[in-house]
Motif scaffolding. Structure first.
Motif, PDB file in Angstrom:
ATOM      1  N   GLN A  20       5.907   5.644  -0.559  1.00  0.00           N
ATOM      2  CA  GLN A  20       6.119   5.294   0.838  1.00  0.00           C
ATOM      3  C   GLN A  20       5.034   4.328   1.301  1.00  0.00           C
ATOM      4  O   GLN A  20       3.845   4.532   1.037  1.00  0.00           O
ATOM      5  CB  GLN A  20       6.062   6.559   1.708  1.00  0.00           C
ATOM      6  N   VAL A  21       5.475   3.289   1.981  1.00  0.00           N
ATOM      7  CA  VAL A  21       4.531   2.403   2.651  1.00  0.00           C
ATOM      8  C   VAL A  21       4.489   2.843   4.111  1.00  0.00           C
ATOM      9  O   VAL A  21       5.509   2.841   4.793  1.00  0.00           O
ATOM     10  CB  VAL A  21       4.976   0.934   2.540  1.00  0.00           C
ATOM     11  N   LYS A  35       3.366  10.390   9.951  1.00  0.00           N
ATOM     12  CA  LYS A  35       3.442   8.928   9.996  1.00  0.00           C
ATOM     13  C   LYS A  35       4.875   8.496   9.731  1.00  0.00           C
ATOM     14  O   LYS A  35       5.670   9.262   9.203  1.00  0.00           O
ATOM     15  CB  LYS A  35       2.559   8.317   8.886  1.00  0.00           C
ATOM     16  N   ARG A  36       5.124   7.238  10.024  1.00  0.00           N
ATOM     17  CA  ARG A  36       6.400   6.642   9.644  1.00  0.00           C
ATOM     18  C   ARG A  36       6.219   5.925   8.309  1.00  0.00           C
ATOM     19  O   ARG A  36       5.157   5.356   8.052  1.00  0.00           O
ATOM     20  CB  ARG A  36       6.824   5.600  10.682  1.00  0.00           C
ATOM     21  N   GLY A  37       7.235   5.951   7.448  1.00  0.00           N
ATOM     22  CA  GLY A  37       7.112   5.290   6.156  1.00  0.00           C
ATOM     23  C   GLY A  37       8.403   4.621   5.724  1.00  0.00           C
ATOM     24  O   GLY A  37       9.493   5.043   6.136  1.00  0.00           O
ATOM     25  N   ALA A  52       0.850  -1.187   0.000  1.00  0.00           N
ATOM     26  CA  ALA A  52       0.000   0.000   0.000  1.00  0.00           C
ATOM     27  C   ALA A  52       0.885   1.237   0.000  1.00  0.00           C
ATOM     28  O   ALA A  52       0.987   1.948   0.997  1.00  0.00           O
ATOM     29  CB  ALA A  52      -0.913  -0.032   1.220  1.00  0.00           C
ATOM     30  N   ALA A  53       1.558   1.458  -1.124  1.00  0.00           N
ATOM     31  CA  ALA A  53       2.485   2.584  -1.202  1.00  0.00           C
ATOM     32  C   ALA A  53       1.740   3.842  -1.607  1.00  0.00           C
ATOM     33  O   ALA A  53       0.895   3.817  -2.497  1.00  0.00           O
ATOM     34  CB  ALA A  53       3.586   2.282  -2.210  1.00  0.00           C
ATOM     35  N   VAL A  54       2.042   4.941  -0.937  1.00  0.00           N
ATOM     36  CA  VAL A  54       1.449   6.212  -1.321  1.00  0.00           C
ATOM     37  C   VAL A  54       2.534   7.095  -1.920  1.00  0.00           C
ATOM     38  O   VAL A  54       3.696   7.025  -1.537  1.00  0.00           O
ATOM     39  CB  VAL A  54       0.778   6.931  -0.133  1.00  0.00           C
ATOM     40  N   SER A  55       2.132   7.898  -2.877  1.00  0.00           N
ATOM     41  CA  SER A  55       3.079   8.790  -3.525  1.00  0.00           C
ATOM     42  C   SER A  55       3.173  10.076  -2.730  1.00  0.00           C
ATOM     43  O   SER A  55       2.169  10.667  -2.344  1.00  0.00           O
ATOM     44  CB  SER A  55       2.585   9.012  -4.958  1.00  0.00           C
ATOM     45  N   ARG A  73       0.509  14.727   0.619  1.00  0.00           N
ATOM     46  CA  ARG A  73       1.427  13.810   1.303  1.00  0.00           C
ATOM     47  C   ARG A  73       2.820  14.252   0.942  1.00  0.00           C
ATOM     48  O   ARG A  73       3.149  14.379  -0.234  1.00  0.00           O
ATOM     49  CB  ARG A  73       1.251  12.385   0.799  1.00  0.00           C
ATOM     50  N   ALA A  74       3.650  14.451   1.946  1.00  0.00           N
ATOM     51  CA  ALA A  74       5.014  14.876   1.646  1.00  0.00           C
ATOM     52  C   ALA A  74       5.971  14.304   2.665  1.00  0.00           C
ATOM     53  O   ALA A  74       5.607  14.085   3.836  1.00  0.00           O
ATOM     54  CB  ALA A  74       5.108  16.400   1.638  1.00  0.00           C
TER      55      ALA A  74
END
Lengths: 568, 568
Positions: free
Chosen positions: B211-212, B400-402, B191-194, B230-231
């Motif tokens: 980032q997961v 969050k942690r990624g 579930a990776a987010v850009s 998201r950054a």
């Protein structure tokens, strides 16, 4: 794949320094490109060939129960130090340090690494035999990279490793690999012969190389025309001729030979053939002691044999102090009265030789081995053309050039002894793994295929390793009918599972056909205004001289059938 | 594959220093093993996972017209020097020298190499756009390898490179890669987010990380719960709050603050909240000049932003001589009267702060930016939990942690300008390539899959990347009827195209089931004396709690059908 967007362009001419036909064609056909001396990039066309070669190797490794894994490129110095190879391999390897000063090697091979893993993964004899392999980049600091992919500084090797309970097990694993190698090279259309070879830096006793006999090779291979004896020159032996034994030879007497310090000068001034002369080399053994090696003037010394005899990784010549200590004079060294351990080559007969007198401007005549000097007998000479085969004792050996595409080593406990790599045996004791290693160079195989499969127009790929199976050519691509027909043919062929390179470029027929011959895809299918008039496609095999017109309606079936038959 | 001969043994316990659930399970399940700190070997089970991950990436790269090739691991120093990265990357890279003293890097990435190839392969705009990629080992001299495969010193990266005519072309290539990345991570169940990211050592302006979001990650990711902002913390910004503006602030006055050199000490002794304090950092810019950065006491400085502002590759603090030159006293630095270029963070409001007085044991009260000191306004602070989203201006940001599993960079002409890498444009001029690069770490992806797909018993592989699809267990394997039935089931499943790991070991049911849960193959099929009595096979999904008894006669059909459905 549309050729108009293919990354990698063909070259009309090869760079002037390209050394062999395969080197020239590999560059011209955009198979690979150098990034620096001995460091190559696979361009997309060549990458496809390399992957097919890898896949053939993979299938044959899997077939014999060899398991694929992957060890890293960088391996820690400590591991190599356990076997002494950190020092031994220094001249030929790349090393690096991290910012804490810890050292690593850009791995030369992976015997130490795989033994380290075997120690933790294999606990008992129940898990043996075990065979693993990987494809991984190796570093070799070759002083003279040569002939494109034939001798490089980084290359992907398939290296496999076997672990057995005992030597009988190793023999089985070794034979399984030997058989796999034969199938692998056959499948990639390389006529590789298995050749006895020296174990060199790998340790152990038994080793074979798979050599493709071609003039571009740099190895010298000794071949018997009557039996299956084949050996690398480094290892080859011969059946001794009937020894010449002269009796009643007078005692040695001095001859004045001012400024006659070479074999050639001696032959000229004394008017003798070289077999009547003795040459004496002063060397240093592993411990630094002086050793003399005595050979007839007509025999070349074999460095690999000498290294093994002296226990050194390179042959080192004696220095001035050594000459003085041994009582020798440079240019006039001879075995009589020499103060050094003396090795006498087996080709030295019991006859009268002329040898150096260990005195300036002087040689001795009537020197007889065993009478005037003694020494340990060794085999330290090169076999030469016409020597007698050591196996069938009949054939006259001939010497060929070869490219080594693979090698296999049965090193036994060479590594496990040094690394204390043991398993729990059935009798409850701990025993060392008995092992072998098995390598194939992917890039060298690819170029050797080209060296042995080309004509003056370009490469002729065996279909099993061809970058694509069919080259579809549209002529001209800017004609709408041609383009529509060619597009459809490509689409239908791809749908039928055929790999197609499609020359859709805005280029002349001359350029397109020349490139097609150069790239060497096995089948060429041309769609042109002319063929369309007859509702046909022109089909030509790269290896054939004649083309054939086939109906468009059945073209896909015909071409894909031809590809399937060729692949079978 | 018979488990009795599998190279790689499962471990009951993970080594004590294994740091995350994925790290522990990866080691316990024999996926990979360290050969040294940060240097890992894929064992056969893990190798299969890595190859499936690679194949997913390959298919999605091929789908967008990206061509596979292969560049070497070692690349020459001269190439890196053309862009200045030979020096810039020194702290994080491994270097080596050949025996002639020529230097090489164990490549960090391949921008320079691929540009060098593009210069020779691409001559005209007609050949653009072009995209190439390879899977190749990279070296990173990580000071602190961490958490198994999450941070290592050598790893295989898929790195792709795009070449375009202009920025509009680059935007298209970038979007194509972005889309491919989304599909790649979805196919491997990540579930990776850009996430917007800093370009760091890669140059250029636009970059995204994939980032997961998981607690084991070491990156901090700023996420808006209301919109898609998201950054990476290194790059994240916030919507400024309504500025606090205090008027009629008295002139600054000194406060005695003996031995109060930290923000914490100051808060305690003066009983103020940190937002009332100013902290002033003295740093050195790229040219070695002193620079002061001023922030409120409740804001952390963002090193990545600072590096960019200062134009340095690492943030360097000022030394004693710099303090003297700037008229500052360590522990009591403040912006008033400071002799240095001053950067004022955007979070500093027009209000009364307490700041260092540049005088031992002394602070100033009522310091107002713009009145008592001035400086260039910069954004050099970390976003924090609860800040307002810079995009929707409404959401309260959370942090969050990624784990970064991929990254993409649109660097434009960053490399081609420096390397003079140009093509012939349509207008007859030479123009620089406009490029981007696109990376995915294979090993990190594999471990991140484990981090996010496990329970307390072991791994739960998504079937698309599972080492095998079905785990057949014979209980006990020394019972002839069981063994015969299990052998037949394995053979029939394999014939149906199913990948089977076959536990034929002489081990107890407890050991076999525990290993099966640990290794985490999606389906488990048990053949035991008990199931044979009913002519059945026990089928259990790894992710399910219940098993099911299915008739032996239809077992192959049932199981292979379930595998096919899971793969679909």
């Amino acid at each position: 794949m549309r050729q108009s967007s293919l990354f990698g362009r063909t070259l009309r001419e090869a760079p002037a320094d390209a050394q062999t036909p395969g080197h020239r064609l590999m560059l011209r056909a955009a198979i690979a490109r150098p990034l620096a001396s001995g460091l190559y990039t696979w361009l997309p066309l060549g990458f496809r060939v390399a992957k097919k070669v890898e896949q053939i190797i993979r299938e044959e490794m899997d077939r014999i129960g060899c398991q694929e894994m992957e060890m890293p490129v960088l391996t820690p110095a400590e591991l190599w130090k356990t076997t002494g190879r950190w020092e031994a391999l220094e001249p030929i390897t790349f090393r690096t340090k991290d910012h804490n000063g810890r050292e690593f090697m850009v791995s030369y091979t992976h015997e130490e690494a795989v033994h380290s893993h075997a120690m933790s993964e294999i606990q008992s004899y129940k898990q043996l035999p075990a065979m693993v392999y990987h494809f991984q980049s190796k570093g070799r600091d070759e002083a003279r990279p040569r002939a494109g992919l034939l001798r490089v500084r980084e290359f992907v090797m398939k290296d496999a490793y076997s672990f057995d309970i005992d030597h009988a097990g190793l023999e089985k694993s070794y034979q399984a690999q030997h058989g796999a190698y034969a199938r692998i090279f056959e499948r990639m259309s390389l006529a590789a012969v298995s050749v006895e070879s020296d174990t060199g830096a790998m340790g152990g006793d038994t080793a074979h190389e798979f050599q493709v006999l071609t003039d571009v090779g740099e190895d010298r291979i000794v071949v018997c025309p009557r039996c299956d004896y084949r050996a690398n020159m480094e290892k080859a032996t011969r059946s001794p001729e009937a020894p010449i034994s002269e009796t009643n030879v007078p005692a040695p007497s001095e001859i004045s030979t001012p400024s006659t310090t070479s074999m050639e000068a001696l032959q000229t001034s004394l008017k003798v053939t070289p077999d009547r002369l003795l040459k004496t080399l002063l060397l240093r053994d592993a411990a630094g002691n002086v050793v003399a090696v005595v050979l007839p003037g007509d025999r070349d010394v074999n460095e690999a044999k000498l290294r093994k005899i002296l226990g050194t990784s390179e042959v080192k010549f004696a220095g001035a102090a050594d000459f003085t200590a041994a009582g020798a004079v440079a240019g006039y060294v001879g075995p009589v009265g020499l103060r050094a351990r003396t090795l006498v080559d087996s080709s030295v007969d019991a006859r009268a030789y002329i040898a150096g007198a260990n005195k300036k401007d002087t040689h001795l005549r009537n020197v007889v081995a065993g009478r005037d000097f003694t020494g340990e007998r060794v085999d330290a000479h090169d076999v030469r053309e016409g020597d007698t085969c050591p196996k069938c004792k009949q054939g006259a050996l001939s010497i060929k050039r070869g490219v080594e595409v693979g090698n296999i080593f049965a090193y036994g406990t060479y590594y496990s002894d040094k690394m204390n790599a043991t398993f729990l045996a059935e009798d409850g004791t701990r025993k060392p793994f008995v092992g072998g290693s098995y390598g194939i160079g992917v890039g060298r195989s690819v170029q050797t295929i080209i060296e042995t499969h080309h004509d003056d127009k370009g490469i002729i790929w065996p279909i099993a390793v061809a970058p694509y199976e069919v080259h579809v050519i549209a002529l001209p691509s800017n004609d709408e009918a041609v383009r529509t027909a060619a597009d459809a043919l490509v689409k239908d062929l791809e749908r039928a599972g055929v790999e197609v390179l499609y020359d859709d470029r805005d280029e002349s027929a001359g350029v397109k056909f020349a490139d097609s011959d150069l790239i060497g895809i096995p089948f060429r299918a041309t769609v042109s205004k002319r063929t369309l008039k007859e509702d046909k496609v022109e089909l030509k095999e790269r290896s054939a001289s004649e083309a054939e017109l086939i109906p468009r309606t059945t073209a896909v079936e015909r071409i894909s059938g031809a590809v399937r038959r060729a692949l079978a």
